[in-house]
Design an enzyme around this catalytic site. Structure first.
Site, PDB file in Angstrom:
ATOM      1  CG  ASP A 296       7.152   6.975 -32.952  1.00 36.56           C
ATOM      2  OD1 ASP A 296       6.857   8.103 -33.419  1.00 36.56           O
ATOM      3  OD2 ASP A 296       7.636   6.798 -31.812  1.00 36.56           O
ATOM      4  CG  HIS A 448       3.828   2.503 -33.025  1.00 41.19           C
ATOM      5  ND1 HIS A 448       3.325   2.660 -31.750  1.00 41.19           N
ATOM      6  CD2 HIS A 448       5.187   2.634 -32.906  1.00 41.19           C
ATOM      7  CE1 HIS A 448       4.308   2.864 -30.891  1.00 41.19           C
ATOM      8  NE2 HIS A 448       5.468   2.858 -31.573  1.00 41.19           N
TER       9      HIS A 448
END
Ligand SMILES: [Zn+2]
Length: 488
Positions: A296, A448
């Protein structure tokens, strides 16, 4: 008749008588000579002493005989020769052949007989050497340095037959010498080259852990190893080690150990030494399954490197990108086979979760930009903060329903790397992901790619997962979802 005439007759008579006597004496003398002069001659054809090879044919050359010594009628008359004895060419030995001839004649002085004989020796010999035959067995070999295990042999002689029992064998310098003599002293030799082979590689084992951790800055001490070989014994001293560990730099170092026996059989194994900022407990064993790696909040400065790491292992992942960022790399993601998802336009909770309308506006804006960048109009969504976020002013229950009804699929996660809070080193990310995946057969992992240490953890995660029987897939609209419980 006168006295004188009478005396003349008497003289004549006396002369006649004397002549008669003389004739008789002469005839007698001749007769006696004649009687004595009969004899028989005999002559061998061929050699007197003959040698014949056993088993071969023998033809007697014979002998000839004749009468000799008679002046008148019988001179050189051939005589019949009788032969005594025989030759068995199948049996060794010395044989005598006796040839004889007889001449018989009636004579006024008595019946005359003459006789002669000759002898020949025939020796049956064996000069032919025996034959040694060496047997070989399919696949037979001798370990170097070990003595040869006989595969078999046979010795056959033309006269003695099977003389295998008499064969003497001797092993010298990689060869086996076979010798045998038959009963006649004929010898035979055969030599076998021993076929040495060693199909068994040494055994090499590492002391200590196969995967070691060394704290950054500490020194690495080789825990050791042992190597032994079926032929050469302990060959630990001959083990070579390739590779090195730089404990001043975080990384994964591979040391390769190789043991080679005298025959050239080699075996290798390796140890992985991880130089880490933080030493973590050993990773658990996984039970295999499917892992969806999701990243993400990108694209970011480490995203391109991440794409290379994924490519190295052929792993496909899913990137939930933020619409307002530079999306150039999404094209690369698509081209390399990854999935691109929508992670809102702003990622600012206050704005995007202000209303349902605001949310969908961000969704569409991001969708347009993603499509413009990579050509894919993605319907994969991840809510910033997840569907379980507590920041939304809109009911997430309502929002998720609206989203799905609009033809989108959203994905939460069931494994959190905690790279957004808690974990600050690659080791912690690896540990969190692997221990989170270990008890699942379907894992959606949250990471991430804007966090460098999280990107640094990916290779270790992939290696662990592949070793534990996992496969990697990217998300599609029909992938199994993972939905958190909404809070409002
Ligand atoms: Zn996010």
């Amino acid at each position: 008749m006168s006295k004188k005439k009478k005396s003349k007759i008497s003289v004549l008579a006396v002369l006649l008588i004397m002549a008669g006597v003389a004739a008789l004496v002469a005839a007698g003398a001749f007769g006696a000579w004649h009687y004595q002069s009969y004899s028989v001659g005999i002559q061998l054809a061929g050699e007197q002493d003959m040698v014949v090879e056993v088993g071969s044919g023998f033809t007697d050359p014979g002998a000839s005989a004749w009468v000799e010594g008679n002046l008148f009628d019988k001179a050189q008359k051939p005589l019949e020769v009788a032969t005594q004895g025989g030759v068995n060419t199948h049996k060794l030995g010395t044989y005598e052949l006796k040839y004889s001839a007889v001449f018989a004649k009636e004579h006024f002085l008595g019946n005359k007989q003459a006789f002669a004989e000759a002898v020949r020796t025939v020796t049956v010999v064996d000069t032919q050497a025996p034959l040694i035959t060496l047997h070989t067995q399919e696949g037979a070999f001798t370990f170097p340095g070990q003595s040869y295990v006989e595969e078999g042999f046979a010795a056959q002689d033309n006269y003695d037959g099977d003389i295998t029992q008499l064969v003497q064998r001797q092993e010298i310098d990689g060869k086996v010498y076979y010798t045998v003599a038959d009963s006649s002293g004929n010898t035979a030799q055969a030599v076998r080259d021993i076929f040495y082979d060693d199909p068994i590689a040494p055994e090499l084992s590492l002391l200590g852990e196969d995967i070691m951790q060394v704290k950054l800055g500490d020194s690495f001490v080789e825990p050791g190893y042992t190597a032994s070989d079926n032929v050469d014994g302990d060959i630990t001293a001959r083990v070579t080690v390739e590779g090195s560990v730089d404990t001043a730099a975080v990384g994964r170092y591979t040391l390769t150990y190789t043991a080679t026996d005298n025959f050239g059989n080699a075996v290798s194994c390796s140890r992985i030494v991880k130089v880490v900022e933080k030493i973590m407990p050993p990773l658990p064993k996984g039970k295999g399954g499917v892992i969806y790696l999701t990243f993400d909040d990108g694209p970011g400065p480490y995203t391109e490197r991440l794409l290379d790491i994924l490519d190295k292992y052929g792993v496909k992942a899913t990137f939930f990108v933020v619409g307002r960022y530079d999306l150039t790399l999404t094209k690369e993601m698509v081209e390399r086979g990854h999935a691109v998802g929508n992670h809102s336009y702003s990622h600012v909770y206050d704005k995007l979760y202000a209303s349902e309308k605001a949310f969908f506006n961000e969704l569409y804006a991001a969708q347009d930009r993603i499509e413009a960048a990579c050509g894919v109009r993605t319907r994969l969504v991840r809510f910033p903060g997840g569907s379980s976020n507590g920041m939304s002013q809109v009911s997430m229950r309502q929002l998720t329903r609206s989203l799905v009804n609009s033809g989108y699929a959203y994905f939460d996660w069931n494994v959190d790397s905690k790279d957004a809070g808690g974990a600050t080193t690659p080791e912690e990310v690896v540990y969190n992901v692997c221990s989170g995946v270990a008890d699942k057969t379907m894992a959606i992992v949250l990471q991430h790619d804007i966090k460098e240490y999280s990107v640094d953890a990916v290779e270790e995660i992939i290696i662990w997962a592949l070793e534990n029987g996992y496969t990697f897939e990217k998300l599609t609209i029909s992938s199994p979802g993972c939905h958190h419980a909404t809070r409002n």
